[in-house]
Design an enzyme around this catalytic site. Structure first.
Site, PDB file in Angstrom:
ATOM      1  N   LYS A   1      65.071 -27.222  50.600  1.00 34.62           N
ATOM      2  CA  LYS A   1      63.611 -27.218  50.748  1.00 34.62           C
ATOM      3  C   LYS A   1      63.197 -26.664  52.118  1.00 34.62           C
ATOM      4  CE  LYS A   1      63.259 -31.653  50.014  1.00 34.62           C
ATOM      5  NZ  LYS A   1      64.664 -31.950  49.721  1.00 34.62           N
ATOM      6  N   THR A   2      63.814 -27.217  53.144  1.00 40.78           N
ATOM      7  CA  THR A   2      63.453 -26.778  54.486  1.00 40.78           C
ATOM      8  C   THR A   2      63.858 -25.319  54.682  1.00 40.78           C
ATOM      9  OG1 THR A   2      63.719 -29.040  55.262  1.00 40.78           O
ATOM     10  CG2 THR A   2      63.738 -27.327  56.933  1.00 40.78           C
TER      11      THR A   2
ATOM     12  N   ASP B   1      56.327 -29.614  55.364  1.00 43.25           N
ATOM     13  CA  ASP B   1      57.660 -30.135  55.015  1.00 43.25           C
ATOM     14  C   ASP B   1      57.562 -31.663  54.908  1.00 43.25           C
ATOM     15  OD1 ASP B   1      60.340 -30.207  54.444  1.00 43.25           O
ATOM     16  OD2 ASP B   1      61.045 -29.582  56.418  1.00 43.25           O
ATOM     17  N   GLU B   2      58.496 -32.291  54.231  1.00 43.33           N
ATOM     18  CA  GLU B   2      58.521 -33.751  54.088  1.00 43.33           C
ATOM     19  C   GLU B   2      57.173 -34.281  53.604  1.00 43.33           C
ATOM     20  OE1 GLU B   2      61.341 -35.240  54.484  1.00 43.33           O
ATOM     21  OE2 GLU B   2      62.525 -34.060  55.910  1.00 43.33           O
TER      22      GLU B   2
ATOM     23  N   GLN C   1      62.862 -39.602  48.821  1.00 40.95           N
ATOM     24  CA  GLN C   1      63.093 -39.802  50.251  1.00 40.95           C
ATOM     25  C   GLN C   1      61.851 -40.308  50.964  1.00 40.95           C
ATOM     26  OE1 GLN C   1      65.673 -36.859  52.334  1.00 40.95           O
ATOM     27  NE2 GLN C   1      65.465 -35.712  50.445  1.00 40.95           N
TER      28      GLN C   1
ATOM     29  N   ARG D   1      72.717 -37.492  54.110  1.00 38.49           N
ATOM     30  CA  ARG D   1      72.847 -36.753  55.377  1.00 38.49           C
ATOM     31  C   ARG D   1      74.253 -36.183  55.523  1.00 38.49           C
ATOM     32  NH1 ARG D   1      68.718 -35.147  55.314  1.00 38.49           N
ATOM     33  NH2 ARG D   1      68.509 -36.307  53.407  1.00 38.49           N
TER      34      ARG D   1
END
Ligand code: ATP
Ligand code: MG
Length: 772
Positions: free
Chosen positions: A33-34, A225-226, A256, A616
């Site tokens: 995504k990022t 983002d996020e 998330q 992560r």
């Protein structure tokens, strides 16, 4: 220049090339995504869109910096430098600087950090003579923050009987009054707190259509983002800005979402399709970050959440190792294991320190880990906790600098009026404060015209002289600021104010490190000046420097190139990745946190946090837990976290004896222990360990294999003698009557009808029952 699309899979390409119109990418962890956002911006610039017209909102300023660097390396040139990228707070602070006067704030307004805000609240509570046990300053601030993030101003609060009633019935009827006083105080000081930066931006965009139009026209391409962690206030800002061109791309992962406790609203994702009827939704499913084991383990856990969007995350990466599970005897044992394992992997696999992260639920857990790493000479950096800029000596010097740009900043003024000591005592300060109130002036106005106001303040001549000297010094700094750069001014302040001298008087190691910290601050000022000079829209003002500091997130500080093990809370780890991740403290009541087990929503947020933590890891993840841990000044017993159970044996390699057995006994029992869909498990309550049974020992010989009895709750009363019809007492469910008993003696279950909780089926060897 390279072909941008080479590095992307088909779906990612589609996302990057869909530059016009609303686009939402909701996808699992590590699916790019990022990366898509980064490439999308590069692509826009590549297509000839002016970087001036692009706005990207990220979770941390560090993330924005890294994205910028990446974009620069993708497209070359310096265009990326001028992109507007950063957190909501930093981007909109910048806009507010330009527009603050419209809202009645000085353009050089101060940004209060949490500590400043708490100080103001404390003063308000004291002045209102309220009880700080009932009105806990941090809690009150949290409440005010919730109001602000939902755009409930003081006025709308008092117009809303429901809110007033809610605070009244929570036995805090004065909350609204405190809110009002706090807002007034901040306004008078020319200060905004973090939430104001969003609230006031909303106010600005709503009240001034021409301002809204200006920024709509500027930010033709908006990216977030996020997105799952945006709150209502942020949502409205984005919506307002994007409403003209509708070139908006949001990326996120509902699985998330970990900031609901701070007001993040997952509904923003669901609203997207409603707000933009022609919105495109592109799913990304392939995970590029982690091994198969990690991806599947994470999928397994998160699938237990009821509230989530369907996703199919897979990876073509190798299967990788199973997740080792280490059962430690104590927190120290756990930390030593982690340090030893890092040491081993460094030797056997030539790993670097920076390839490792140790993630925990609470900051307090870092101490033991730090100690173990120090013993092994492994370099580490703790993120979060007390940041550099919150250290006393730094805050003191910054307070001087704050006064220079905003003399109304009362918090800063009171901090340094007598630091270093110059004989301006509390009595004098109180007289000033009372006088200022009476005259309807701010402290700086009194000081500016002290001769005029002096007679009405009741001060003696000696106090007058000292105040005059102090203020003359401040004025001289202000004059200097007009001609010199911020580094020179700060240097002058540090010397002339006497701060450096007084710090140097202390030659203990702590004292020396304080002086070094001041030096470090000077370095960062110098770096800032140079950096800003290189930018087209650079702003080397002191104001801008202070703003950067106030908005630096916990991740933003520190030297990034260093080869160090990262220690941080899971909340901070969002969006990051590391080859090896240790997930420590996997114990009930710690993770999931004791505070977050009251509702299913809370537990689901903890589970999402677990999902974030596990995802992560790139190559290898470790789970550790300790059966005893030092918490709140005493030793408490711990049980393995339910999240390991939820991962399941298939993906784990249990290192210590007998864990598997106890584990097996635990799995599959959910439906037996719970009879409704969510009841916090009857776990052993935290209590100081009885030294005879705690099992703390560093000698492996004494390591008792865990039997069911040690993992399960001790049975109180004589359960073997339990009969239908018995009256029993359960520590959570209260009084009840045994309705039926079934199963063999080892695994007997009883249906018990509790007076207040209804019928529950409990496995007797786990249940904490007392026969009455
Ligand atoms: P999170 O949900 O944790 O924020 P994300 O969806 O933003 O994750 P990224 O951080 O963008 O994922 O990507 C995860 C990793 O996978 C990164 O190291 C990224 O460079 C890599 N990656 C993503 N897409 C590709 C691709 N098409 N080819 C190679 N590597 C990729
Ligand atoms: Mg990401």
């Amino acid at each position: 220049m390279k072909d941008l699309f080479e590095d992307l899979n088909e779906v990612q390409k589609q996302a990057v090339s869909t530059t016009e119109g609303p686009l939402m990418i909701i996808a699992g962890a590590g699916s790019g995504k990022t990366r898509v956002l980064t490439y999308r911006i590069a692509h826009l610039i590549d297509k000839g869109i002016d970087s001036f017209n692009i706005l990207a909102l990220t979770f941390t300023n560090k993330a924005a910096r890294e994205m910028k660097e990446r974009i620069s390396s993708l497209i070359g040139g310096t265009e990326a430098k001028n992109l507007w990228m950063g957190t909501f707070h930093s981007v909109f602070a910048r806009i507010l600087r330009a527009e603050a006067q419209k809202l009645g704030f000085p353009s050089n307004f101060t940004i209060y950090d949490t500590q400043d805000s708490v100080n103001v609240i404390k003063k308000v509570i004291a002045e209102m003579q309220l009880d700080t046990d009932i009105y806990k300053p941090k809690q009150v601030l949290g409440r005010i923050s919730t109001y602000k993030n939902n755009l409930i101003t003081v006025r709308s609060y008092f117009n809303n009987p429901e809110l007033i009633e809610a605070d009244a019935s929570a036995m805090r009827p004065k909350t609204g009054e405190i809110y009002r006083a706090y807002v007034e105080r901040c306004f008078k000081s020319g200060a905004m707190d973090f939430d104001d930066l969003l609230l006031r931006t909303n106010e600005l965009l709503t009240r001034f259509p021409e301002v809204l139009a200006k920024y709509q026209d500027r930010f033709r391409y908006i990216m977030v983002d996020e997105y799952q962690d945006t709150n209502h206030s942020q949502y409205l800002i984005v919506k307002a800005l994007a409403s003209r061109f509708e070139n908006i791309c949001v990326v996120g992962d509902d699985a998330q979402s970990i900031y609901a406790f701070r007001g993040a609203n997952i509904k923003n994702i669901l609203n997207f399709k409603k707000d933009y009827s022609d919105a495109k939704v592109i799913p990304l499913e392939q995970n590029y970050r982690s091994t198969q084991i990690i991806v599947e383990a994470a999928n397994t856990v998160i699938s237990q959440n009821k509230e989530q969007l369907d996703k199919n995350v897979w990876t073509s990466n190798p299967p990788g190792d199973k997740i080792p599970v280490y059962r430690a005897l104590s927190d120290a044992d756990e930390a030593n294991y982690v340090a030893a394992e890092i040491f081993n992997l460094k030797v056997s696999q030539q790993k670097k320190n920076k390839n490792f992260a140790v993630l925990y639920r609470t900051n307090a857990q870092s101490r033991a880990i730090e100690e173990a790493l120090r013993k092994k000479n492994i370099g580490y950096k703790v993120y979060g906790g007390l940041s550099f800029y919150q250290r006393k000596e730094i805050k003191d010097l910054l307070a001087y600098l704050r006064i220079l740009v905003n003399p109304k900043d009362q918090e800063a003024l009171l901090r340094i009026i007598n630091y270093p000591t110059r004989g301006i005592g509390d009595t004098t300060v109180n007289k000033l404060i009372v006088g200022a109130d009476k005259l309807g002036k701010s402290l700086d106005e009194l000081l500016e015209n002290l001769e005029l106001y002096f007679p009405s303040l009741g001060l003696n001549k000696a106090a007058f002289d000292k105040l005059i000297n102090f203020w003359t010094m401040i004025q001289s700094f202000q004059v200097l600021l007009k001609t010199e750069d911020v580094y020179e001014v700060a240097m002058k302040v540090a010397v002339t104010s006497g701060i450096l001298r007084s710090l140097k008087e202390d030659d203990t190691p702590e004292g020396i490190s304080r002086v070094e910290n001041i030096q470090e601050l000077m370095n960062s000022l110098q770096g800032f000046v140079e950096e800003q000079k290189q930018l087209d829209e650079g702003d080397p003002s002191l104001n801008h420097f202070l703003e950067n500091i106030a908005l630096a997130s916990d991740l933003d500080s520190g030297e990034e190139e260093d080869d160090k093990v990262s220690l941080m809370t899971i909340h901070l780890a969002k969006g990051l990745e590391f080859p090896v991740v240790f997930l420590v403290g996997l114990e009930e009541n710690l993770f999931p946190s004791q505070m977050s087990m009251n509702t299913r929503q809370e537990l689901e947020e903890e589970r999402r946090l677990f999902y974030v933590a596990l995802t992560r890891a790139e190559e290898k993840a470790y789970f550790t837990y300790a059966i005893t841990r030092f918490r709140w000044g005493k030793i408490v017993d711990g049980e393995p976290s339910r999240f390991m159970e939820e991962v399941g044996e298939k993906y784990m390699e249990v290192l210590n004896v007998n864990f598997v057995n106890s584990f097996k006994n635990n799995t599959g029992l959910d439906s037996d222990i719970f009879d409704d869909d969510f009841t916090p498990r009857n776990r052993k309550s935290l209590k100081p360990a009885d030294s005879s049974t705690s099992g703390i020992s560093n000698s492996p010989k004494k390591l008792k294999p865990i039997s069911n009895a040690t993992i399960a709750n001790p049975i109180e009363g004589s359960i073997s003698a339990l009969n239908v019809g018995n009256q029993v007492l359960h520590d959570r469910f209260g009084r009840g009557e045994v309705i039926s008993i079934e199963g063999d003696p080892d695994n007997a279950k009883a249906v018990i009808k509790f007076e207040n909780e209804g019928e529950k089926k409990l496995l007797l060897k786990f249940a904490k029952l007392k026969v009455l």
